[in-house]
Design an enzyme around this catalytic site. Structure first.
Site, PDB file in Angstrom:
ATOM      1  N   LYS A   1       0.823  -1.209   0.000  1.00 10.97           N
ATOM      2  CA  LYS A   1       0.000   0.000   0.000  1.00 10.97           C
ATOM      3  C   LYS A   1       0.859   1.261   0.000  1.00 10.97           C
ATOM      4  CE  LYS A   1      -3.379  -2.852   0.104  1.00 10.97           C
ATOM      5  NZ  LYS A   1      -3.328  -3.790  -1.002  1.00 10.97           N
TER       6      LYS A   1
HETATM    7  C1  LIG Z   1      -8.874  -3.810  -2.458  1.00 10.52           C
HETATM    8  C2  LIG Z   1      -8.396  -4.413  -1.183  1.00 10.52           C
HETATM    9  N1  LIG Z   1      -9.260  -4.566  -0.165  1.00 10.52           N
HETATM   10  C3  LIG Z   1      -8.881  -5.079   1.017  1.00 10.52           C
HETATM   11  C4  LIG Z   1      -7.577  -5.479   1.222  1.00 10.52           C
HETATM   12  C5  LIG Z   1      -7.223  -6.112   2.517  1.00 10.52           C
HETATM   13  O1  LIG Z   1      -6.189  -5.492   3.195  1.00 10.52           O
HETATM   14  P1  LIG Z   1      -5.228  -6.299   4.187  1.00 10.52           P
HETATM   15  O2  LIG Z   1      -4.249  -7.054   3.349  1.00 10.52           O
HETATM   16  O3  LIG Z   1      -4.579  -5.218   4.975  1.00 10.52           O
HETATM   17  O4  LIG Z   1      -6.070  -7.176   5.018  1.00 10.52           O
HETATM   18  C6  LIG Z   1      -6.634  -5.331   0.202  1.00 10.52           C
HETATM   19  C7  LIG Z   1      -5.243  -5.755   0.422  1.00 10.52           C
HETATM   20  O5  LIG Z   1      -4.511  -6.151  -0.433  1.00 10.52           O
HETATM   21  C8  LIG Z   1      -7.044  -4.780  -1.042  1.00 10.52           C
HETATM   22  O6  LIG Z   1      -6.196  -4.632  -2.054  1.00 10.52           O
END
Ligand SMILES: Cc1ncc(COP(=O)(O)O)c(C=O)c1O
Length: 411
Positions: free
Chosen positions: A188
């Site tokens: 991110k």
């Molecule tokens: C579009 C989207 N939603 C939710 C998430 C979930 O985030 P996390 O990996 O921090 O749980 C991600 C992570 O890659 C994502 O790209």
């Protein structure tokens, strides 16, 4: 390096982290009278809320739990349908399933985000919410999606995991829907390895989000609150260590976005005259994160040849962000065999069916699309080719030149 924030981990992050370690107090709650308590999570929440132009933020341990907190906190549950794009990370759908609601897959358009026209087609009497996912740093059609949500009495939830820092027509993303969620994993814009955040301007929603993320407690609890908890919650709390790193990363955000924009403009300009090449539609060119440059080739065949020669893949083949590659959703592989929520008696929509190829417009676009990295190298996004965050102008030009030479053989 996966994401731009990770490229910048350095002295500031070390200093913030050491402050917490040396004080020796790692828990998000503490007494203001205790000098060891640095209130890093609290400060981070305040800064993210302020940056979002909203009153409330709740820090959690991932983007996935942020989505679950938002969905459950907004009262989405058994019997409800949530419209979600077929091009997204699995967490957008798994969080709906774990909220015990049903993900309804919809098409993306040339923004590679939800197509408002298909959203309208997917609405049923059971629809409770629309989940707009701002994929690859680019805000979805928020004006149109908000208008549909308001007209139909639905909740708009923004999954901003891939677009922390993005703005849409002057407003921070995450502030247009009833709730917005962020992720701070390594791919991110800014990162602490993992972490997440939920934002809202709705006080009631904030209280519920807080309670859900911490065993039913009221915001910023002090001590034990026997007798006051509105429902059974869980524990998705963030630690002071994560927040310390994120506070340092947050201070880097504006500079980081400026560099990404400069690099993307340069890369894009170098490809602009290629015949038959089309760029992904960007809803707010000034407001997006510019982490990736996505191009559409005229046909899937050409796109596959170009991608192969560049040592990368078309987005359709890139892996787990494409619904066709999500066997656990397509086959409704729930964690226990009775199949809830798909078999839930509260759900009145009959048998839910997903299948490969169910979103032909999405398949066509993703089959012709190549993601070029500007600052995010993620094999899961198919951004194996492109630039790195620190690349010089010469390095960027060389990469763009390589793309041109390969593409021109087929265009
Ligand atoms: C579009 C989207 N939603 C939710 C998430 C979930 O985030 P996390 O990996 O921090 O749980 C991600 C992570 O890659 C994502 O790209």
């Amino acid at each position: 390096m996966p994401g731009p924030g990770m490229e910048l981990i350095g002295e500031d992050e070390k200093k913030e982290l050491l402050e917490v370690i040396e004080a020796g107090y790692l828990f998000r709650y503490g007494s203001p009278e205790n000098p060891a308590f640095k209130a890093k999570v609290f400060k981070l929440e305040q800064e993210v809320a302020k940056r979002s132009g909203l009153r409330y933020a709740v820090a959690v341990n991932s983007g996935t739990t942020a989505l679950l907190v938002a969905l459950s906190g907004l009262g989405i549950g058994p019997g409800d349908e949530v419209i979600v794009p077929g091009y997204t990370f699995i967490a957008s759908m798994s969080s709906i399933v774990y909220a015990r609601a049903i993900p309804i897959l919809a098409e993306v358009d040339k923004t590679l985000n939800l197509d408002p026209k298909d959203v309208r087609r997917k609405i049923t009497p059971r629809t409770k919410a629309i989940m707009a996912v701002h994929m690859l740093g680019n805000p979805a059609h928020l004006d149109e999606l908000k208008a549909i949500a308001d007209e139909k009495g639905l909740l708009l939830i923004e999954d901003c995991a891939q677009a922390f820092g993005a703005r849409y027509k002057g407003r921070s993303i995450g502030s247009i829907g009833r709730a917005g969620t962020f992720s701070f994993n390594i791919f991110k814009t800014i990162t602490a390895g993992d972490g997440g955040m939920v934002v809202t301007d709705d006080e009631e929603a904030y209280k519920r989000f807080f309670a859900f993320h911490d065993q039913g407690h009221s915001p910023l609890r002090m001590g034990v609150e026997v007798g006051k908890r509105p429902f059974i919650g869980l524990d998705f709390r963030m630690t002071e260590l994560t927040a310390a790193v994120l506070l340092a990363q947050l201070r880097r955000l504006d500079g980081l976005l400026t560099r990404l924009h400069t690099n993307k403009r340069r890369f894009k300009a170098a490809l602009a005259d290629l015949p038959g090449l089309e760029f992904r539609e960007i809803t707010d060119p000034e407001g997006e994160c510019a982490t990736l440059l996505t191009v559409f080739l005229p046909t899937e065949e050409v796109a596959r040849k170009v991608a192969k020669e560049l040592g990368t893949k078309v987005v359709a083949d890139s892996g787990w962000h494409v619904y066709n590659n999500m066997e656990q959703i397509l086959e409704k592989r729930t964690v226990t065999p009775e199949g809830c929520p798909y078999t839930c008696p509260y759900y009145k929509g009959g048998e839910v069916k997903y299948w490969k190829g169910m979103l032909p417009q999405t398949d066509d676009l993703l089959g012709r699309a190549i993601n070029i990295s500007i600052g995010v190298t993620d094999p899961g996004l198919g951004s194996g080719f492109g630039a790195s965050f620190h690349d010089s102008e010469e390095a960027l030009d060389a990469r763009a030149g390589q793309f041109r030479r390969v593409a021109l053989q087929y265009l």
